[in-house]
Design an enzyme around this catalytic site. Structure first.
Site, PDB file in Angstrom:
ATOM      1  N   SER A   1       0.249  24.094 -69.361  1.00  0.00           N
ATOM      2  CA  SER A   1      -0.140  24.506 -68.011  1.00  0.00           C
ATOM      3  C   SER A   1      -1.115  25.667 -68.117  1.00  0.00           C
ATOM      4  CB  SER A   1       1.081  24.890 -67.172  1.00  0.00           C
ATOM      5  OG  SER A   1       1.668  26.047 -67.698  1.00  0.00           O
TER       6      SER A   1
ATOM      7  N   GLY B   1      -4.166  25.683 -68.123  1.00  0.00           N
ATOM      8  CA  GLY B   1      -5.338  25.377 -68.943  1.00  0.00           C
ATOM      9  C   GLY B   1      -5.111  25.499 -70.442  1.00  0.00           C
TER      10      GLY B   1
ATOM     11  N   GLU C   1      -2.992  19.265 -56.050  1.00  0.00           N
ATOM     12  CA  GLU C   1      -4.378  19.584 -56.404  1.00  0.00           C
ATOM     13  C   GLU C   1      -5.286  18.366 -56.276  1.00  0.00           C
ATOM     14  OE1 GLU C   1      -4.637  21.506 -60.261  1.00  0.00           O
ATOM     15  OE2 GLU C   1      -2.629  22.326 -59.989  1.00  0.00           O
TER      16      GLU C   1
ATOM     17  N   GLU D   1      -3.345  16.698 -59.914  1.00  0.00           N
ATOM     18  CA  GLU D   1      -1.971  16.892 -60.385  1.00  0.00           C
ATOM     19  C   GLU D   1      -1.224  17.687 -59.330  1.00  0.00           C
ATOM     20  OE1 GLU D   1      -1.336  19.551 -63.637  1.00  0.00           O
ATOM     21  OE2 GLU D   1      -2.383  21.141 -62.619  1.00  0.00           O
TER      22      GLU D   1
ATOM     23  N   ASP E   1      -0.082  28.916 -58.311  1.00  0.00           N
ATOM     24  CA  ASP E   1      -0.736  30.222 -58.513  1.00  0.00           C
ATOM     25  C   ASP E   1      -1.873  30.450 -57.511  1.00  0.00           C
ATOM     26  OD1 ASP E   1      -2.390  28.363 -59.827  1.00  0.00           O
ATOM     27  OD2 ASP E   1      -2.255  29.318 -61.800  1.00  0.00           O
ATOM     28  N   THR E   2      -2.673  29.427 -57.235  1.00  0.00           N
ATOM     29  CA  THR E   2      -3.778  29.609 -56.274  1.00  0.00           C
ATOM     30  C   THR E   2      -3.249  29.924 -54.868  1.00  0.00           C
ATOM     31  OG1 THR E   2      -3.888  27.260 -55.714  1.00  0.00           O
ATOM     32  CG2 THR E   2      -5.269  27.983 -57.542  1.00  0.00           C
TER      33      THR E   2
ATOM     34  N   ARG F   1      -2.469  36.994 -67.007  1.00  0.00           N
ATOM     35  CA  ARG F   1      -2.589  37.434 -65.620  1.00  0.00           C
ATOM     36  C   ARG F   1      -1.549  38.534 -65.377  1.00  0.00           C
ATOM     37  NH1 ARG F   1      -0.712  33.031 -62.272  1.00  0.00           N
ATOM     38  NH2 ARG F   1      -2.379  31.788 -63.125  1.00  0.00           N
TER      39      ARG F   1
HETATM   40  N1  LIG Z   1     -11.021  15.644 -64.970  1.00  0.00           N
HETATM   41  C1  LIG Z   1     -11.503  16.844 -64.638  1.00  0.00           C
HETATM   42  N2  LIG Z   1     -12.772  16.976 -64.196  1.00  0.00           N
HETATM   43  C2  LIG Z   1     -13.297  18.175 -63.861  1.00  0.00           C
HETATM   44  N3  LIG Z   1     -12.601  19.322 -63.939  1.00  0.00           N
HETATM   45  C3  LIG Z   1     -11.325  19.269 -64.362  1.00  0.00           C
HETATM   46  C4  LIG Z   1     -10.713  18.029 -64.732  1.00  0.00           C
HETATM   47  N4  LIG Z   1      -9.427  18.287 -65.099  1.00  0.00           N
HETATM   48  C5  LIG Z   1      -9.268  19.621 -64.962  1.00  0.00           C
HETATM   49  N5  LIG Z   1     -10.382  20.211 -64.527  1.00  0.00           N
HETATM   50  C6  LIG Z   1     -10.571  21.658 -64.231  1.00  0.00           C
HETATM   51  O1  LIG Z   1      -9.580  22.412 -64.943  1.00  0.00           O
HETATM   52  C7  LIG Z   1      -8.655  23.010 -64.018  1.00  0.00           C
HETATM   53  C8  LIG Z   1      -7.262  23.011 -64.626  1.00  0.00           C
HETATM   54  O2  LIG Z   1      -6.838  21.675 -64.833  1.00  0.00           O
HETATM   55  P1  LIG Z   1      -5.326  21.258 -64.583  1.00  0.00           P
HETATM   56  O3  LIG Z   1      -4.922  21.652 -63.223  1.00  0.00           O
HETATM   57  O4  LIG Z   1      -5.170  19.849 -64.946  1.00  0.00           O
HETATM   58  O5  LIG Z   1      -4.644  22.206 -65.688  1.00  0.00           O
HETATM   59  P2  LIG Z   1      -3.261  22.915 -65.741  1.00  0.00           P
HETATM   60  O6  LIG Z   1      -3.159  23.396 -67.151  1.00  0.00           O
HETATM   61  O7  LIG Z   1      -2.220  22.014 -65.223  1.00  0.00           O
HETATM   62  O8  LIG Z   1      -3.401  24.143 -64.789  1.00  0.00           O
HETATM   63  P3  LIG Z   1      -2.269  24.762 -63.808  1.00  0.00           P
HETATM   64  O9  LIG Z   1      -0.977  24.702 -64.530  1.00  0.00           O
HETATM   65  O10 LIG Z   1      -2.779  26.172 -63.619  1.00  0.00           O
HETATM   66  O11 LIG Z   1      -2.355  23.956 -62.557  1.00  0.00           O
HETATM   67  C9  LIG Z   1      -8.788  22.201 -62.750  1.00  0.00           C
HETATM   68  O12 LIG Z   1      -8.346  22.944 -61.620  1.00  0.00           O
HETATM   69  C10 LIG Z   1     -10.288  21.910 -62.760  1.00  0.00           C
HETATM   70  O13 LIG Z   1     -11.031  23.048 -62.342  1.00  0.00           O
HETATM   71  N1  LIG Z   2      -0.189  27.891 -63.526  1.00  0.00           N
HETATM   72  C1  LIG Z   2       1.182  28.152 -63.693  1.00  0.00           C
HETATM   73  C2  LIG Z   2       1.502  29.612 -63.338  1.00  0.00           C
HETATM   74  O1  LIG Z   2       0.685  30.329 -62.802  1.00  0.00           O
HETATM   75  N2  LIG Z   2       2.733  30.044 -63.654  1.00  0.00           N
HETATM   76  C3  LIG Z   2       3.166  31.410 -63.447  1.00  0.00           C
HETATM   77  O2  LIG Z   2       2.863  32.174 -64.598  1.00  0.00           O
HETATM   78  C4  LIG Z   2       4.063  32.632 -65.215  1.00  0.00           C
HETATM   79  C5  LIG Z   2       3.930  32.734 -66.718  1.00  0.00           C
HETATM   80  O3  LIG Z   2       3.050  33.784 -66.988  1.00  0.00           O
HETATM   81  P1  LIG Z   2       2.845  34.362 -68.477  1.00  0.00           P
HETATM   82  O4  LIG Z   2       2.298  33.229 -69.297  1.00  0.00           O
HETATM   83  O5  LIG Z   2       1.894  35.506 -68.297  1.00  0.00           O
HETATM   84  O6  LIG Z   2       4.213  34.799 -68.971  1.00  0.00           O
HETATM   85  C6  LIG Z   2       5.122  31.656 -64.758  1.00  0.00           C
HETATM   86  O7  LIG Z   2       6.426  32.170 -64.890  1.00  0.00           O
HETATM   87  C7  LIG Z   2       4.686  31.434 -63.316  1.00  0.00           C
HETATM   88  O8  LIG Z   2       5.075  32.496 -62.481  1.00  0.00           O
HETATM   89 MG   LIG Z   3      -3.718  22.579 -62.105  1.00  0.00          MG
END
Ligand SMILES: Nc1ncnc2c1ncn2[C@@H]1O[C@H](COP(=O)(O)OP(=O)(O)OP(=O)(O)O)[C@@H](O)[C@H]1O
Ligand SMILES: NCC(=O)N[C@@H]1O[C@H](COP(=O)([O-])[O-])[C@@H](O)[C@H]1O
Ligand SMILES: [Mg+2]
Length: 387
Positions: A152, A154, A259, A271, A278-279, A358
């Protein structure tokens, strides 16, 4: 003490911390769990447990010890089979064990969305070896995005612009994945016009939505978000219809962050999180009830009020640059005095820093979403992490 319900929170980061505050205001008792001491949500909860939530036995033991009314996952990395087993035996899992199981791995939720529900997604293939990743790339074409199925924020994610770069992308994904089985999703890169999070609440009286949140990501991780974001009525209706299908399939009560990518009038499902997003931290300043308040109300079976946008608003993250266990914040007063609108800040109280971790978020309200973005960015930049 007479609490209205006992909640065991699995994950104690910044999102959990705000959720604890919301749930406690409504009279709940919350025990916060995470793998390290002093996690943000632990600092405001009634009690805490420290263990790895991927350890099934430790997870079972914590649930047995506290016998909570609700188990509320806050992160994805949880031994979700245990949640499914306990739910079958009568334990309430939020929003449902199915939601936790399906969203822990990207491939499972993608199959639900693309195959079971027929939602529009990017073209994709899975791969469990470099050779399979190369074959997947032949299917999606370049550019494409490679992500571990278990990750997660990224982590392990990269974009491949030339076919030869798949080798580095595969290595990077495997080095940064959770779990022990190397598996990635290779996705067609969507050149979207903008992307949104649609906060969707599934509650006792139906499904409700917050106004769409726009956001900008770097390295697959969120940098800033704003609300509302301009969108045609048709695109919003399509996103709401798709979100309803997904949350109804996953079941249970709670708030979900769904999303989407939007390209022209085309809405593409990406997804979702079966929990606050977070957003969605922007709702701490933009709405009459934040995403955390709404999650707490939905879980506790309370009515969901009409969600009102108070003013255009934005959030901007405060990231660490290096690793440290001995650091301090400077510039809080300057940040809060940033002229041009109303500014607020959340510093999460994480005990250590690491590059890109963060550590806080700046929140702003202004006359337009663009003005709020500029204000939140300025306020975030005023806060320095020293040490
Ligand atoms: N297929 C795609 N095409 C273009 N951009 C993408 C694509 N997949 C992901 N991204 C970009 O990367 C970002 C993060 O992707 P994704 O939400 O799948 O990751 P994540 O690790 O699950 O993040 P989070 O846990 O923060 O939601 C997306 O919000 C988008 O900006
Ligand atoms: N995109 C998922 C997300 O934002 N999750 C948030 O980040 C924390 C982990 O932060 P850390 O890696 O700094 O411990 C998680 O516990 C949740 O609050
Ligand atoms: Mg995402």
């Amino acid at each position: 003490m007479a609490f209205i319900a006992k909640i065991l929170l699995l994950g104690s980061g910044e999102l959990g911390r705000e959720f604890v505050i919301s749930a406690k205001r409504l009279g709940a008792e919350v025990i916060a769990c995470d793998s390290y001491a002093g996690a943000p949500a632990m600092q405001v909860a009634d009690g805490f447990e420290i263990f790895s939530m991927l350890d099934g036995e430790a997870l079972k033991a914590a649930i047995a010890k506290h016998s909570p009314d609700y188990v509320v996952p806050e992160i994805e990395a949880i031994r979700t089979e245990v949640l499914a087993e306990l739910e079958a035996a009568g334990q309430k899992i939020v929003p449902s064990a199915r939601a936790a199981v399906m969203t822990m791995n990207r491939d499972r939720i993608r199959e639900v969305a693309a195959t079971e529900l027929g939602l529009r997604t990017s073209r994709y293939r899975y791969a469990e070896s470099l050779a399979e990743a190369e074959a997947a790339l032949a299917h999606t074409g370049v550019p494409c995005v490679v992500k571990p199925v278990m990750s997660s924020s990224g982590k392990g994610q990269s974009t491949v612009h030339q076919a030869k770069d798949i080798v580095a992308a595969w290595d990077y994904a495997v080095a940064n994945m959770r779990g022990d089985r190397a598996r990635v999703i290779v996705e067609e890169f969507i050149a979207f016009d903008y992307e949104i999070t649609l906060l969707t609440i599934r509650h006792k009286d139906g499904v409700s939505f917050c106004p769409p949140i726009g956001h900008r990501q770097e390295r697959g991780d969120y940098q800033e978000s704003w609300q509302p974001t301009p969108m045609s009525a048709q695109a919003l209706a399509d996103a709401e219809a798709m979100a309803t299908k997904v949350v109804d399939n996953l079941g249970g009560h709670g708030l979900f962050g769904v999303e989407f990518f939007v390209r022209g009038e085309e809405v593409i499902f990406s997804e979702l999180s079966p929990r606050p997003h977070d957003t969605g931290m922007v709702t701490l300043i933009s709405q009459n009830f934040s995403e955390f308040d709404l999650h707490a109300r939905a879980i506790l079976g309370l009515p969901i009020p009409p969600v009102k946008l108070l003013a255009p608003a934005a959030s901007a993250v405060i990231l660490a640059e290096r690793e440290s266990a001995d650091f301090r914040f400077e510039g809080l007063a300057d940040a809060l005095a940033t002229p041009g609108g109303e500014v607020d800040v959340r510093l999460f109280g994480k005990p250590t820093t690491r590059p890109y971790r963060r550590m806080g978020v700046a929140l702003a309200q202004a006359d337009s979403a663009d003005a709020a973005r500029a204000l939140a960015a300025k306020a975030a930049a005023a806060i320095r992490i020293v040490g």
